[in-house]
Design a protein around this motif. Structure first.
Motif, mmCIF file in Angstrom:
data_model
loop_
_atom_site.group_PDB
_atom_site.id
_atom_site.type_symbol
_atom_site.label_atom_id
_atom_site.label_comp_id
_atom_site.label_asym_id
_atom_site.label_seq_id
_atom_site.Cartn_x
_atom_site.Cartn_y
_atom_site.Cartn_z
ATOM 1 N N VAL A 94 22.315 69.724 -5.741
ATOM 2 C CA VAL A 94 22.315 69.490 -4.504
ATOM 3 C C VAL A 94 22.658 68.000 -4.358
ATOM 4 N N ASP A 95 23.050 67.935 -2.704
ATOM 5 C CA ASP A 95 23.358 66.527 -2.317
ATOM 6 C C ASP A 95 22.146 66.053 -2.119
ATOM 7 N N ALA A 96 21.699 64.788 -2.496
ATOM 8 C CA ALA A 96 20.562 64.206 -1.983
ATOM 9 C C ALA A 96 20.511 62.694 -2.048
ATOM 10 N N VAL A 97 19.175 62.404 -1.458
ATOM 11 C CA VAL A 97 19.261 60.747 -1.417
ATOM 12 C C VAL A 97 18.055 60.265 -2.376
ATOM 13 N N ALA A 98 18.354 59.272 -3.100
ATOM 14 C CA ALA A 98 17.474 58.767 -3.899
ATOM 15 C C ALA A 98 16.452 57.729 -3.102
ATOM 16 N N ALA A 99 15.130 58.247 -3.219
ATOM 17 C CA ALA A 99 14.342 57.462 -2.453
ATOM 18 C C ALA A 99 13.212 56.425 -3.018
ATOM 19 N N VAL A 119 4.163 52.667 -15.128
ATOM 20 C CA VAL A 119 5.605 52.189 -15.435
ATOM 21 C C VAL A 119 5.966 51.488 -13.689
ATOM 22 N N PRO A 120 6.635 50.671 -13.821
ATOM 23 C CA PRO A 120 7.444 50.198 -12.523
ATOM 24 C C PRO A 120 7.828 51.262 -11.633
ATOM 25 N N LEU A 121 7.508 51.116 -10.456
ATOM 26 C CA LEU A 121 8.023 52.367 -9.282
ATOM 27 C C LEU A 121 8.734 51.257 -8.232
ATOM 28 N N THR A 122 9.925 51.695 -8.060
ATOM 29 C CA THR A 122 10.883 51.071 -7.009
ATOM 30 C C THR A 122 10.763 52.129 -5.858
ATOM 31 N N VAL A 123 10.532 51.486 -4.525
ATOM 32 C CA VAL A 123 10.598 52.293 -3.298
ATOM 33 C C VAL A 123 11.618 51.768 -2.497
ATOM 34 N N ASP A 124 12.484 52.551 -2.138
ATOM 35 C CA ASP A 124 13.405 52.089 -1.219
ATOM 36 C C ASP A 124 13.134 52.199 0.228
ATOM 37 N N PRO A 125 12.581 51.102 0.978
ATOM 38 C CA PRO A 125 12.081 51.384 2.484
ATOM 39 C C PRO A 125 13.194 52.112 3.377
ATOM 40 N N LYS A 126 14.467 52.110 3.149
ATOM 41 C CA LYS A 126 15.520 52.636 4.112
ATOM 42 C C LYS A 126 16.439 53.415 3.148
ATOM 43 N N PRO A 127 15.853 54.846 2.203
ATOM 44 C CA PRO A 127 16.523 55.225 1.600
ATOM 45 C C PRO A 127 17.949 55.627 1.812
ATOM 46 N N ARG A 128 18.980 55.283 1.089
ATOM 47 C CA ARG A 128 20.711 55.572 1.723
ATOM 48 C C ARG A 128 21.320 55.978 0.431
ATOM 49 N N ARG A 129 20.858 55.845 -0.535
ATOM 50 C CA ARG A 129 21.776 55.779 -2.048
ATOM 51 C C ARG A 129 22.005 57.486 -2.271
ATOM 52 N N LYS A 130 23.038 57.767 -2.024
ATOM 53 C CA LYS A 130 23.479 59.357 -2.206
ATOM 54 C C LYS A 130 23.791 59.615 -3.841
ATOM 55 N N VAL A 131 23.073 60.674 -3.976
ATOM 56 C CA VAL A 131 23.318 61.259 -5.418
ATOM 57 C C VAL A 131 23.364 62.954 -5.266
ATOM 58 N N LYS A 132 24.097 63.254 -6.643
ATOM 59 C CA LYS A 132 23.988 64.686 -6.742
ATOM 60 C C LYS A 132 22.716 64.659 -8.018
ATOM 61 N N ALA A 133 21.882 65.857 -7.625
ATOM 62 C CA ALA A 133 20.745 66.161 -8.299
ATOM 63 C C ALA A 133 20.597 67.691 -8.916
#
Length: 69
Positions: free
Chosen positions: A31-36, A6-20
């Motif tokens: 937890v408060d996390a960053v989607a990388a 499947v396609p994999l997206t990698v953020d070179p500068k992760p900053r997308r804040k999420v709750k997980a």
């Protein structure tokens, strides 16, 4: 994860804040996390607990994007 299928997206500068939702043994914790990185069905996150950074994959349904991220 089927990363070879499947396609994999990698953020070179992760900053997308999420709750997980993650599990520590039998204990679920939100937890408060960053989607990388992400696929259509999973999200690779980083988060900190007691000053220690953790990285893991969670199902996409376990993640909520934070407003303004």
């Amino acid at each position: 994860l089927r990363l070879d299928e499947v396609p994999l997206t990698v953020d070179p500068k992760p900053r997308r804040k999420v709750k997980a939702w993650v599990r520590f043994g039998e204990t679920p914790v939100r937890v408060d996390a960053v989607a990388a990185r992400w696929t259509p069905s999973a999200v690779g996150i980083t988060f900190t607990v007691d000053g220690r950074e953790h990285r893991c994959w969670v199902w996409v349904g376990a993640v909520d994007e934070q407003p303004g991220s």
